[in-house]
Enzyme design. Structure first.
Site, PDB file in Angstrom:
ATOM      1  N   LYS A   1      43.409  37.459  32.366  1.00 43.49           N
ATOM      2  CA  LYS A   1      42.270  37.162  33.237  1.00 43.49           C
ATOM      3  C   LYS A   1      42.244  38.093  34.445  1.00 43.49           C
ATOM      4  CE  LYS A   1      39.073  34.838  35.518  1.00 43.49           C
ATOM      5  NZ  LYS A   1      37.653  34.940  35.178  1.00 43.49           N
TER       6      LYS A   1
ATOM      7  N   CYS B   1      35.636  36.345  41.365  1.00 41.28           N
ATOM      8  CA  CYS B   1      36.470  36.901  40.289  1.00 41.28           C
ATOM      9  C   CYS B   1      36.862  38.341  40.607  1.00 41.28           C
ATOM     10  CB  CYS B   1      35.731  36.828  38.946  1.00 41.28           C
ATOM     11  SG  CYS B   1      35.607  35.166  38.279  1.00 41.28           S
TER      12      CYS B   1
END
Length: 401
Positions: free
Chosen positions: A201, A255
Protein backbone atom coordinates in the site's frame (compact mmCIF):
# COMPACT_ATOMS: atom_id res chain seq x y z
CA UNK A 1 -21.89 -13.75 7.58
CA UNK A 2 -22.08 -10.61 9.70
CA UNK A 3 -19.40 -7.92 9.39
CA UNK A 4 -18.60 -4.94 11.60
CA UNK A 5 -16.84 -1.97 9.97
CA UNK A 6 -15.04 0.31 12.40
CA UNK A 7 -14.99 3.74 10.76
CA UNK A 8 -17.52 5.23 8.33
CA UNK A 9 -15.33 7.64 6.41
CA UNK A 10 -14.35 7.89 2.76
CA UNK A 11 -13.38 4.20 2.61
CA UNK A 12 -15.19 2.50 5.49
CA UNK A 13 -18.67 3.67 4.55
CA UNK A 14 -18.52 2.76 0.83
CA UNK A 15 -16.96 -0.64 1.64
CA UNK A 16 -19.64 -1.36 4.23
CA UNK A 17 -22.39 -0.41 1.78
CA UNK A 18 -20.97 -2.54 -1.02
CA UNK A 19 -20.57 -5.53 1.31
CA UNK A 20 -24.20 -5.13 2.38
CA UNK A 21 -25.36 -4.88 -1.22
CA UNK A 22 -23.74 -8.25 -1.90
CA UNK A 23 -25.71 -9.93 0.87
CA UNK A 24 -23.51 -9.55 3.96
CA UNK A 25 -25.21 -8.34 7.13
CA UNK A 26 -23.23 -5.21 7.99
CA UNK A 27 -22.83 -3.12 11.12
CA UNK A 28 -21.16 0.25 10.54
CA UNK A 29 -19.53 1.95 13.51
CA UNK A 30 -18.38 5.54 13.95
CA UNK A 31 -17.56 7.44 17.14
CA UNK A 32 -19.20 10.54 15.65
CA UNK A 33 -22.89 10.27 16.53
CA UNK A 34 -23.79 12.78 13.81
CA UNK A 35 -22.23 10.47 11.19
CA UNK A 36 -24.21 7.55 12.64
CA UNK A 37 -27.50 9.46 12.57
CA UNK A 38 -26.91 10.88 9.10
CA UNK A 39 -26.04 7.43 7.75
CA UNK A 40 -29.08 5.74 9.29
CA UNK A 41 -31.31 8.43 7.76
CA UNK A 42 -30.08 7.32 4.33
CA UNK A 43 -27.93 10.37 3.68
CA UNK A 44 -24.21 10.62 3.03
CA UNK A 45 -21.78 12.79 4.97
CA UNK A 46 -19.31 12.42 2.07
CA UNK A 47 -19.65 13.02 -1.66
CA UNK A 48 -19.55 9.94 -3.88
CA UNK A 49 -21.80 9.71 -6.94
CA UNK A 50 -24.35 6.89 -6.77
CA UNK A 51 -23.48 5.86 -3.21
CA UNK A 52 -26.46 7.47 -1.48
CA UNK A 53 -28.89 5.42 -3.57
CA UNK A 54 -27.04 2.25 -2.57
CA UNK A 55 -27.08 3.32 1.08
CA UNK A 56 -30.87 3.74 1.03
CA UNK A 57 -31.19 0.36 -0.69
CA UNK A 58 -29.17 -1.58 1.90
CA UNK A 59 -30.87 0.20 4.82
CA UNK A 60 -34.29 -0.68 3.38
CA UNK A 61 -33.21 -4.30 2.90
CA UNK A 62 -32.16 -4.53 6.55
CA UNK A 63 -28.59 -5.46 5.58
CA UNK A 64 -26.97 -2.31 6.98
CA UNK A 65 -27.23 -0.22 10.12
CA UNK A 66 -24.86 2.24 11.77
CA UNK A 67 -24.01 2.38 15.47
CA UNK A 68 -21.73 4.37 17.77
CA UNK A 69 -20.38 1.18 19.36
CA UNK A 70 -19.31 -2.11 17.76
CA UNK A 71 -21.74 -5.02 17.69
CA UNK A 72 -20.93 -8.73 17.77
CA UNK A 73 -20.08 -10.08 14.32
CA UNK A 74 -18.14 -12.77 12.48
CA UNK A 75 -15.67 -10.35 10.86
CA UNK A 76 -14.28 -7.00 12.02
CA UNK A 77 -12.71 -4.40 9.76
CA UNK A 78 -10.61 -1.50 11.00
CA UNK A 79 -11.05 1.42 8.59
CA UNK A 80 -10.03 4.44 10.66
CA UNK A 81 -7.58 7.30 9.95
CA UNK A 82 -3.84 7.03 10.58
CA UNK A 83 -2.76 10.68 11.00
CA UNK A 84 0.67 12.12 11.77
CA UNK A 85 2.27 13.03 15.01
CA UNK A 86 5.50 15.08 15.19
CA UNK A 87 8.07 14.88 12.38
CA UNK A 88 5.69 13.05 10.05
CA UNK A 89 5.64 9.97 12.27
CA UNK A 90 2.54 7.84 11.61
CA UNK A 91 0.07 7.68 14.48
CA UNK A 92 -1.66 4.30 14.81
CA UNK A 93 -3.54 5.25 17.98
CA UNK A 94 -6.90 5.24 16.13
CA UNK A 95 -6.20 1.71 14.85
CA UNK A 96 -5.29 0.66 18.37
CA UNK A 97 -8.39 2.30 19.86
CA UNK A 98 -10.69 0.61 17.33
CA UNK A 99 -8.99 -2.73 18.01
CA UNK A 100 -9.54 -2.32 21.76
CA UNK A 101 -13.21 -1.55 21.15
CA UNK A 102 -13.82 -4.89 19.41
CA UNK A 103 -11.58 -6.92 21.74
CA UNK A 104 -14.38 -7.99 24.11
CA UNK A 105 -16.51 -9.17 21.17
CA UNK A 106 -13.94 -11.41 19.46
CA UNK A 107 -14.61 -15.14 19.53
CA UNK A 108 -13.10 -18.30 18.09
CA UNK A 109 -13.21 -18.40 14.29
CA UNK A 110 -13.63 -14.64 13.82
CA UNK A 111 -11.85 -12.61 11.15
CA UNK A 112 -10.06 -9.36 12.08
CA UNK A 113 -8.82 -7.21 9.17
CA UNK A 114 -7.03 -3.86 9.13
CA UNK A 115 -7.70 -1.75 6.02
CA UNK A 116 -6.31 1.52 7.40
CA UNK A 117 -3.05 2.62 5.81
CA UNK A 118 -0.45 1.53 8.34
CA UNK A 119 3.31 1.42 8.86
CA UNK A 120 4.94 -1.95 8.39
CA UNK A 121 4.42 -4.16 11.43
CA UNK A 122 1.08 -2.67 12.53
CA UNK A 123 -0.94 -5.83 11.91
CA UNK A 124 1.49 -7.86 14.01
CA UNK A 125 1.32 -5.23 16.78
CA UNK A 126 -2.47 -5.44 16.84
CA UNK A 127 -2.26 -9.24 16.90
CA UNK A 128 0.01 -8.98 19.96
CA UNK A 129 -2.42 -6.55 21.59
CA UNK A 130 -5.32 -8.94 20.99
CA UNK A 131 -3.51 -12.01 22.26
CA UNK A 132 -2.16 -10.21 25.33
CA UNK A 133 -5.72 -9.38 26.38
CA UNK A 134 -7.35 -12.52 25.02
CA UNK A 135 -4.67 -15.27 25.13
CA UNK A 136 -7.33 -17.93 24.69
CA UNK A 137 -7.84 -16.70 21.11
CA UNK A 138 -4.25 -17.28 19.97
CA UNK A 139 -4.32 -19.57 16.95
CA UNK A 140 -8.11 -19.50 16.96
CA UNK A 141 -8.93 -16.25 15.13
CA UNK A 142 -7.80 -14.96 11.75
CA UNK A 143 -5.92 -11.64 11.46
CA UNK A 144 -4.99 -9.98 8.16
CA UNK A 145 -4.20 -6.72 6.41
CA UNK A 146 -5.98 -5.69 3.19
CA UNK A 147 -5.40 -2.12 1.97
CA UNK A 148 -7.91 -0.29 -0.17
CA UNK A 149 -6.81 0.99 -3.56
CA UNK A 150 -9.72 3.04 -4.84
CA UNK A 151 -10.11 6.40 -6.54
CA UNK A 152 -12.51 8.94 -4.95
CA UNK A 153 -15.26 9.60 -7.46
CA UNK A 154 -15.12 6.03 -8.78
CA UNK A 155 -15.22 4.08 -5.53
CA UNK A 156 -18.32 1.99 -6.23
CA UNK A 157 -16.81 0.49 -9.37
CA UNK A 158 -13.29 0.10 -8.04
CA UNK A 159 -14.24 -1.55 -4.74
CA UNK A 160 -15.75 -4.37 -6.77
CA UNK A 161 -13.47 -4.56 -9.79
CA UNK A 162 -9.97 -3.69 -8.57
CA UNK A 163 -7.53 -6.41 -7.54
CA UNK A 164 -6.83 -6.65 -3.81
CA UNK A 165 -3.68 -7.60 -1.92
CA UNK A 166 -4.42 -9.66 1.20
CA UNK A 167 -1.78 -10.55 3.78
CA UNK A 168 -2.49 -12.56 6.90
CA UNK A 169 -0.36 -13.22 9.97
CA UNK A 170 -0.45 -16.82 8.75
CA UNK A 171 -1.70 -18.68 5.70
CA UNK A 172 -5.02 -19.59 7.29
CA UNK A 173 -5.72 -15.92 8.04
CA UNK A 174 -4.96 -14.95 4.45
CA UNK A 175 -7.37 -17.56 3.13
CA UNK A 176 -10.10 -16.56 5.57
CA UNK A 177 -9.81 -12.92 4.52
CA UNK A 178 -9.84 -13.89 0.83
CA UNK A 179 -13.02 -15.86 1.49
CA UNK A 180 -14.71 -12.72 2.81
CA UNK A 181 -13.58 -10.37 0.03
CA UNK A 182 -14.62 -12.89 -2.62
CA UNK A 183 -18.24 -12.10 -1.70
CA UNK A 184 -18.06 -8.78 -3.54
CA UNK A 185 -14.63 -8.36 -5.20
CA UNK A 186 -14.56 -9.40 -8.85
CA UNK A 187 -10.90 -8.43 -9.25
CA UNK A 188 -8.17 -10.90 -8.43
CA UNK A 189 -7.27 -11.51 -4.78
CA UNK A 190 -3.49 -11.72 -4.33
CA UNK A 191 -2.13 -13.61 -1.32
CA UNK A 192 0.92 -12.50 0.65
CA UNK A 193 1.96 -11.89 4.27
CA UNK A 194 0.81 -8.93 6.34
CA UNK A 195 4.12 -7.03 6.25
CA UNK A 196 4.31 -7.22 2.46
CA UNK A 197 0.66 -6.13 2.15
CA UNK A 198 1.34 -3.13 4.41
CA UNK A 199 4.39 -2.13 2.39
CA UNK A 200 2.53 -2.69 -0.87
CA UNK A 201 0.00 0.00 0.00
CA UNK A 202 2.77 2.45 0.93
CA UNK A 203 4.78 1.57 -2.17
CA UNK A 204 1.88 2.18 -4.55
CA UNK A 205 1.34 5.70 -3.28
CA UNK A 206 5.04 6.53 -2.90
CA UNK A 207 5.52 5.51 -6.52
CA UNK A 208 2.75 7.86 -7.61
CA UNK A 209 4.23 10.63 -5.50
CA UNK A 210 7.62 10.23 -7.22
CA UNK A 211 6.00 10.28 -10.66
CA UNK A 212 4.01 13.42 -9.84
CA UNK A 213 7.13 15.05 -8.40
CA UNK A 214 8.85 14.58 -11.77
CA UNK A 215 5.96 16.35 -13.53
CA UNK A 216 5.85 19.12 -10.94
CA UNK A 217 9.61 19.65 -11.12
CA UNK A 218 9.34 19.77 -14.90
CA UNK A 219 6.68 22.48 -14.60
CA UNK A 220 9.06 24.60 -12.51
CA UNK A 221 11.78 24.20 -15.12
CA UNK A 222 9.41 25.02 -17.98
CA UNK A 223 8.13 28.13 -16.23
CA UNK A 224 11.70 29.42 -15.99
CA UNK A 225 12.50 28.40 -19.56
CA UNK A 226 9.36 29.94 -21.04
CA UNK A 227 7.99 26.60 -22.27
CA UNK A 228 4.38 25.39 -22.17
CA UNK A 229 4.71 22.36 -19.91
CA UNK A 230 1.40 20.86 -21.07
CA UNK A 231 2.51 20.88 -24.70
CA UNK A 232 5.93 19.54 -23.75
CA UNK A 233 4.47 16.58 -21.82
CA UNK A 234 2.02 15.80 -24.61
CA UNK A 235 4.88 15.66 -27.11
CA UNK A 236 7.21 13.68 -24.83
CA UNK A 237 4.46 11.15 -24.17
CA UNK A 238 4.37 10.36 -27.88
CA UNK A 239 7.43 8.26 -27.16
CA UNK A 240 6.22 4.65 -26.83
CA UNK A 241 7.93 4.13 -23.47
CA UNK A 242 7.34 7.54 -21.85
CA UNK A 243 4.28 8.34 -19.74
CA UNK A 244 4.77 11.58 -17.82
CA UNK A 245 1.90 12.53 -15.52
CA UNK A 246 0.25 15.95 -15.42
CA UNK A 247 1.64 18.58 -13.04
CA UNK A 248 -0.51 20.39 -10.52
CA UNK A 249 -0.15 22.70 -7.56
CA UNK A 250 1.23 19.94 -5.34
CA UNK A 251 -0.08 16.62 -4.06
CA UNK A 252 -2.94 16.12 -1.63
CA UNK A 253 -5.30 13.56 -0.22
CA UNK A 254 -4.86 11.13 2.61
CA UNK A 255 -2.86 8.66 0.53
CA UNK A 256 -0.25 9.98 -1.89
CA UNK A 257 0.58 13.03 0.24
CA UNK A 258 0.84 10.95 3.41
CA UNK A 259 1.90 7.35 2.76
CA UNK A 260 5.47 8.08 1.59
CA UNK A 261 6.22 9.46 5.06
CA UNK A 262 5.34 6.04 6.50
CA UNK A 263 8.32 4.70 4.57
CA UNK A 264 10.75 7.61 4.96
CA UNK A 265 10.16 7.94 8.71
CA UNK A 266 10.92 4.25 9.25
CA UNK A 267 13.77 3.98 6.73
CA UNK A 268 15.30 7.49 6.47
CA UNK A 269 18.72 6.46 5.13
CA UNK A 270 17.32 4.21 2.41
CA UNK A 271 14.40 6.32 1.12
CA UNK A 272 16.27 9.18 -0.56
CA UNK A 273 14.20 9.45 -3.77
CA UNK A 274 10.95 9.04 -1.87
CA UNK A 275 11.92 11.78 0.59
CA UNK A 276 13.04 14.15 -2.16
CA UNK A 277 9.80 13.64 -4.08
CA UNK A 278 7.84 14.66 -0.99
CA UNK A 279 9.92 17.84 -0.73
CA UNK A 280 9.39 18.67 -4.42
CA UNK A 281 5.61 18.25 -4.18
CA UNK A 282 5.39 20.25 -0.95
CA UNK A 283 7.54 23.00 -2.48
CA UNK A 284 5.27 23.22 -5.55
CA UNK A 285 2.38 24.48 -3.41
CA UNK A 286 4.60 27.14 -1.81
CA UNK A 287 5.88 28.13 -5.27
CA UNK A 288 2.32 28.52 -6.56
CA UNK A 289 1.35 30.70 -3.60
CA UNK A 290 4.38 32.90 -4.19
CA UNK A 291 3.49 33.23 -7.90
CA UNK A 292 0.03 34.45 -6.92
CA UNK A 293 1.44 36.89 -4.36
CA UNK A 294 3.86 38.35 -6.91
CA UNK A 295 1.07 38.68 -9.48
CA UNK A 296 -1.01 40.60 -6.94
CA UNK A 297 1.87 42.94 -6.08
CA UNK A 298 2.63 43.59 -9.76
CA UNK A 299 -1.03 44.27 -10.52
CA UNK A 300 -1.30 46.81 -7.72
CA UNK A 301 1.89 48.56 -8.85
CA UNK A 302 0.72 48.75 -12.47
CA UNK A 303 -2.95 49.60 -11.86
CA UNK A 304 -2.77 51.53 -8.57
CA UNK A 305 -5.42 49.38 -6.92
CA UNK A 306 -5.64 46.05 -5.15
CA UNK A 307 -6.64 43.29 -7.58
CA UNK A 308 -9.68 41.05 -7.25
CA UNK A 309 -8.37 37.47 -7.17
CA UNK A 310 -10.33 34.27 -7.82
CA UNK A 311 -8.84 31.10 -6.35
CA UNK A 312 -10.49 28.29 -8.29
CA UNK A 313 -10.73 25.04 -6.35
CA UNK A 314 -9.92 23.74 -2.88
CA UNK A 315 -10.22 19.94 -3.15
CA UNK A 316 -7.10 17.81 -3.42
CA UNK A 317 -8.13 16.53 -6.87
CA UNK A 318 -10.81 17.27 -9.50
CA UNK A 319 -14.52 16.68 -8.98
CA UNK A 320 -14.58 15.60 -5.33
CA UNK A 321 -15.31 17.33 -2.02
CA UNK A 322 -12.29 15.94 -0.16
CA UNK A 323 -9.95 18.67 1.13
CA UNK A 324 -7.59 16.44 3.15
CA UNK A 325 -3.94 17.49 2.73
CA UNK A 326 -5.05 19.64 -0.21
CA UNK A 327 -2.29 21.83 -1.68
CA UNK A 328 -5.00 24.11 -3.10
CA UNK A 329 -6.35 24.73 0.40
CA UNK A 330 -2.81 25.47 1.61
CA UNK A 331 -2.26 27.92 -1.25
CA UNK A 332 -5.57 29.66 -0.54
CA UNK A 333 -4.61 30.08 3.11
CA UNK A 334 -1.23 31.56 2.19
CA UNK A 335 -2.75 33.98 -0.33
CA UNK A 336 -5.44 35.13 2.10
CA UNK A 337 -2.84 35.71 4.82
CA UNK A 338 -0.68 37.81 2.53
CA UNK A 339 -3.66 39.86 1.32
CA UNK A 340 -5.34 40.36 4.71
CA UNK A 341 -8.40 38.62 3.20
CA UNK A 342 -9.13 41.59 0.96
CA UNK A 343 -10.53 41.12 -2.57
CA UNK A 344 -9.84 37.37 -2.70
CA UNK A 345 -12.68 35.04 -3.72
CA UNK A 346 -12.41 31.34 -2.96
CA UNK A 347 -14.21 28.80 -5.14
CA UNK A 348 -15.03 25.14 -4.52
CA UNK A 349 -18.08 23.91 -6.45
CA UNK A 350 -18.19 20.53 -4.69
CA UNK A 351 -18.96 21.85 -1.20
CA UNK A 352 -21.66 24.25 -0.01
CA UNK A 353 -19.75 25.91 2.82
CA UNK A 354 -16.46 25.85 4.69
CA UNK A 355 -15.65 26.80 8.27
CA UNK A 356 -12.61 28.87 7.24
CA UNK A 357 -13.19 30.07 3.68
CA UNK A 358 -16.14 32.10 2.47
CA UNK A 359 -17.06 30.43 -0.83
CA UNK A 360 -18.08 32.19 -4.03
CA UNK A 361 -19.88 30.77 -7.06
CA UNK A 362 -17.31 29.84 -9.69
CA UNK A 363 -18.98 31.80 -12.50
CA UNK A 364 -19.33 34.92 -10.35
CA UNK A 365 -15.71 34.72 -9.23
CA UNK A 366 -14.45 34.19 -12.76
CA UNK A 367 -16.42 37.09 -14.17
CA UNK A 368 -15.32 39.62 -11.53
CA UNK A 369 -11.66 38.70 -11.04
CA UNK A 370 -8.61 40.61 -12.23
CA UNK A 371 -6.40 37.59 -11.55
CA UNK A 372 -7.76 34.06 -11.99
CA UNK A 373 -5.85 31.24 -10.32
CA UNK A 374 -6.79 27.67 -11.29
CA UNK A 375 -5.76 25.31 -8.50
CA UNK A 376 -7.97 22.30 -9.28
CA UNK A 377 -9.21 21.18 -12.70
CA UNK A 378 -12.88 20.67 -11.83
CA UNK A 379 -15.29 19.83 -14.67
CA UNK A 380 -17.23 23.05 -14.05
CA UNK A 381 -14.21 25.12 -15.03
CA UNK A 382 -14.16 23.57 -18.51
CA UNK A 383 -17.34 25.53 -19.23
CA UNK A 384 -15.49 28.83 -18.85
CA UNK A 385 -14.21 30.74 -21.84
CA UNK A 386 -10.61 31.91 -21.70
CA UNK A 387 -10.40 35.56 -20.72
CA UNK A 388 -7.75 37.66 -22.42
CA UNK A 389 -8.51 40.73 -20.30
CA UNK A 390 -7.23 39.21 -17.04
CA UNK A 391 -4.14 37.43 -15.83
CA UNK A 392 -4.69 33.69 -15.67
CA UNK A 393 -2.40 31.55 -13.50
CA UNK A 394 -3.23 28.01 -14.54
CA UNK A 395 -1.47 25.51 -12.27
CA UNK A 396 -3.60 22.50 -13.21
CA UNK A 397 -4.11 22.65 -16.98
CA UNK A 398 -7.64 24.03 -17.35
CA UNK A 399 -6.46 26.02 -20.36
CA UNK A 400 -3.56 23.89 -21.56
CA UNK A 401 -3.04 25.85 -24.73
Amino acid sequence: MKACFMGLGYIGLPTAIIAAKYGIEVVGVDVNQEVVDTTNSGKLHIVEEGLEELLKEVIASGKFKAYARPQEADAYFIVVPTPFKGNHKPDISFVEAATKMVLPLLKEGDLFVIESTSPVGTTEKMAELIFESRPELKGKIHIAYCPERVLPGNIIYELVNNDRVIGGIDEASTEKAKEFYSYFVKGQLHSTNCRTAEMCKLTENASRDVQIAFANELSLICDKAGINVWELIELANRHPRVNILQPGCGVGGHCIAVDPYFISSAYPSESRIISEARQVNNYKAKWCAEKVRRAMVDYELNNHRVPVVALMGLAFKPNIDDLRESPAKSIASRVLQSSNNGNVMVVEPNIEEHNVFKLTNYKTAYEHADIVVFLVNHNEFAELNYRTDVEVLDFCGVFKK
